[in-house]
Design a protein around this motif. Structure first.
Motif, PDB file in Angstrom:
ATOM      1  N   THR A  85       0.800  -1.227   0.000  1.00 53.84           N
ATOM      2  CA  THR A  85       0.000   0.000   0.000  1.00 53.84           C
ATOM      3  C   THR A  85       0.829   1.271   0.000  1.00 53.84           C
ATOM      4  OG1 THR A  85      -0.134  -0.050   2.436  1.00 53.84           O
ATOM      5  CG2 THR A  85      -1.890  -1.161   1.211  1.00 53.84           C
ATOM      6  N   HIS A 117      -1.860   1.997   9.034  1.00 53.85           N
ATOM      7  CA  HIS A 117      -3.238   1.801   9.459  1.00 53.85           C
ATOM      8  C   HIS A 117      -3.934   0.955   8.402  1.00 53.85           C
ATOM      9  CE1 HIS A 117      -7.469   2.768  10.337  1.00 53.85           C
ATOM     10  NE2 HIS A 117      -7.059   3.052  11.559  1.00 53.85           N
ATOM     11  N   SER A 131      -6.700   1.203   7.031  1.00 55.35           N
ATOM     12  CA  SER A 131      -7.386   2.010   6.014  1.00 55.35           C
ATOM     13  C   SER A 131      -6.458   2.432   4.892  1.00 55.35           C
ATOM     14  CB  SER A 131      -8.001   3.258   6.665  1.00 55.35           C
ATOM     15  OG  SER A 131      -9.053   2.910   7.534  1.00 55.35           O
ATOM     16  N   PHE A 145      -7.362   1.004   1.546  1.00 53.42           N
ATOM     17  CA  PHE A 145      -8.569   1.371   0.823  1.00 53.42           C
ATOM     18  C   PHE A 145      -8.831   2.876   0.704  1.00 53.42           C
ATOM     19  CE2 PHE A 145      -9.249  -2.711   3.017  1.00 53.42           C
ATOM     20  CZ  PHE A 145      -9.390  -3.547   1.922  1.00 53.42           C
ATOM     21  N   HIS A 146      -8.454   3.658   1.723  1.00 47.49           N
ATOM     22  CA  HIS A 146      -8.809   5.078   1.731  1.00 47.49           C
ATOM     23  C   HIS A 146      -8.239   5.858   0.541  1.00 47.49           C
ATOM     24  CE1 HIS A 146      -9.243   9.237   2.902  1.00 47.49           C
ATOM     25  NE2 HIS A 146      -7.936   9.366   3.075  1.00 47.49           N
ATOM     26  N   GLY A 153     -14.204   6.673   0.596  1.00 50.84           N
ATOM     27  CA  GLY A 153     -12.928   7.283   0.940  1.00 50.84           C
ATOM     28  C   GLY A 153     -13.051   8.272   2.079  1.00 50.84           C
ATOM     29  N   LEU A 185     -13.729   6.286   5.424  1.00 52.89           N
ATOM     30  CA  LEU A 185     -12.510   5.626   5.886  1.00 52.89           C
ATOM     31  C   LEU A 185     -11.485   6.645   6.391  1.00 52.89           C
ATOM     32  CD1 LEU A 185     -12.019   2.886   3.140  1.00 52.89           C
ATOM     33  CD2 LEU A 185     -12.741   2.553   5.510  1.00 52.89           C
ATOM     34  N   GLY A 186     -11.399   7.787   5.713  1.00 52.84           N
ATOM     35  CA  GLY A 186     -10.479   8.824   6.165  1.00 52.84           C
ATOM     36  C   GLY A 186     -10.869   9.383   7.517  1.00 52.84           C
ATOM     37  N   ARG A 227     -12.532   7.759   9.844  1.00 51.42           N
ATOM     38  CA  ARG A 227     -12.224   6.730  10.832  1.00 51.42           C
ATOM     39  C   ARG A 227     -10.722   6.691  11.124  1.00 51.42           C
ATOM     40  NH1 ARG A 227     -13.653   4.069  15.276  1.00 51.42           N
ATOM     41  NH2 ARG A 227     -12.607   2.046  15.408  1.00 51.42           N
ATOM     42  N   TRP A 228      -9.936   6.816  10.088  1.00 48.02           N
ATOM     43  CA  TRP A 228      -8.473   6.819  10.230  1.00 48.02           C
ATOM     44  C   TRP A 228      -8.033   7.986  11.124  1.00 48.02           C
ATOM     45  CZ3 TRP A 228      -4.981   6.358   5.265  1.00 48.02           C
ATOM     46  CH2 TRP A 228      -3.646   6.225   5.649  1.00 48.02           C
ATOM     47  N   THR A 254      -8.820   7.290  14.841  1.00 49.30           N
ATOM     48  CA  THR A 254      -8.000   6.321  15.560  1.00 49.30           C
ATOM     49  C   THR A 254      -6.532   6.724  15.651  1.00 49.30           C
ATOM     50  OG1 THR A 254      -7.707   5.069  13.498  1.00 49.30           O
ATOM     51  CG2 THR A 254      -9.519   4.407  14.929  1.00 49.30           C
ATOM     52  N   TYR A 296     -14.634  12.433  14.425  1.00 46.85           N
ATOM     53  CA  TYR A 296     -14.367  11.832  13.124  1.00 46.85           C
ATOM     54  C   TYR A 296     -13.978  12.849  12.060  1.00 46.85           C
ATOM     55  CZ  TYR A 296     -16.062   7.375  14.821  1.00 46.85           C
ATOM     56  OH  TYR A 296     -16.202   6.207  15.512  1.00 46.85           O
TER      57      TYR A 296
END
Length: 363
Positions: A84, A166, A168, A171-172, A221, A224-225, A227-228, A231, A238
């Motif tokens: 990735t 991470h 994500s 996929f992000h 995207g 997921l961003g 959420r990233w 965390t 968020y």
């Protein structure tokens, strides 16, 4: 010169040919030139996919002869993150942008090869021009060259930035880029429709799937961003209201408005000016989001720092805006609605109110 670099240079030359052949075929009506331009886009897709595969293989095998690999990976980096890491840097993300563009362009041009020949010829030229811009950056600007050689070649790389470790990461970035790039397809066909004065809903029907796909991937995207960020950065929420995050939200808002308003044009022949304006704004905002990450003009955790790409990006964005606005103004007589709003409480009026809300949020 590496084979990957040769592929990029060849793709750039082919992209320039696609623009020229597409315009010539559209203006003269010589279909063989339009077909040749379409096949040129297939060649670009093959070349960029090959380049992407070469760079991905270099990451997987820890080939530190490439500066990008040496900077963003190491032999101790887990395989998942070596796979990735290819979209963790400026140059390789530019390669991802143009690769996705070439693939989607090839798919839509293949699907519409027997219909919308006039609009499709101009759309091919527009898509070729967009590809030419991003390929030109990789050809002429070292900051965007994904195959820049490392000198000297290090024994061990620098490893991936900790914040990028991470799940994500898988996929992000590609989801966000697919969303950005996907809106190029309806934009190109909208420009083709304006040039040929075929401003009915046929160009919308031909590109609806790609607009929906772009919106879906951009939505994934963004989620997921968020959420990233939650965390990894500990913002307590968020959304951190980071400039780049806000820039990614803007085309989602205008794209959502576009997907709603095209239904009105298809059913009632209304909102034609609104629709071509919305898809133009969505495409421009998508390129703007790409520009903000790569220009170095903003301080952001998403930005790649100082870059030489600010001027060409600003020139490209300005050209798109001025050219699109001029074309829309010239075609205003052809963009008149076939019907008027029946009342302020009609379905069409509610769709328009919905659109205005989304655009207001984007502003």
């Amino acid at each position: 010169m590496t084979f990957g670099r040769v592929c990029i240079l060849t793709a750039f030359a082919v992209a320039l040919y696609v623009v020229g052949a597409g315009i010539y075929g559209a203006r003269t009506g010589k279909r063989e030139w339009s077909v040749s331009a379409r096949r040129g886009m297939y060649v670009i897709a093959a070349l960029t996919i090959t380049s992407f595969a070469i760079l991905e293989y270099a990451y997987v095998t820890s080939d530190f002869a490439f500066s990008l690999v040496a900077t963003n990976s190491s032999t101790t980096t887990p395989l998942f993150y070596r796979l990735t890491a290819i979209w963790s840097s400026q140059a390789s993300s530019m390669l991802l942008w143009v690769t996705v563009l070439a693939i989607l362009s090839g798919l839509v041009l293949r699907a519409t090869r027997d219909s919308h020949r006039e609009v499709g010829a101009w759309a091919t030229a527009v898509l070729g021009a967009i590809a030419s811009f991003f390929l030109a950056l990789m050809v002429f600007y070292p900051d965007a060259n994904p195959f820049l050689a490392a000198s000297p070649v290090p024994i061990e790389g620098n490893a991936l930035q900790p914040l990028l470790r991470h799940p994500s990461m898988m996929f992000h970035p590609p989801a966000l880029y697919t969303g950005y790039v996907g809106f190029s397809i309806p934009f190109a066909f909208a420009i083709g429709a304006l040039i040929t004065r075929r401003v009915d809903a046929s160009w919308i029907r031909s590109t609806r799937v790609f607009a929906l796909m772009a919106w879906t991937f951009l939505s994934i995207g963004l989620v997921l961003g968020a959420r990233w960020s939650y965390t990894e950065l500990g913002w307590g929420g968020y959304w951190g209201w980071d400039p780049v995050e806000n820039a990614a939200l803007l085309p989602w808002l205008t794209g959502t408005a576009f997907l709603h308003s095209i239904m009105v044009q298809e059913r009632r022949g209304m909102l034609k000016v609104w629709n071509v304006s919305l898809i133009t704004a969505t495409f421009v905002l998508s390129v703007l989001g790409t520009f903000l990450v790569r220009s170095g003009i903003l301080e952001s955790i998403h930005a790649f720092g100082a870059s030489t790409l600010a001027v060409p990006f600003l020139f490209f964005i300005s050209t798109v805006i001025l050219g699109s606005v001029a074309l829309i103004v010239m075609r205003l007589p052809d963009l008149r609605s076939a019907h008027r709003l029946d009342s302020l409480f009609s379905r069409e009026a509610m769709f328009l109110l919905n659109n205005l809300l989304f655009v207001a949020l984007a502003c």
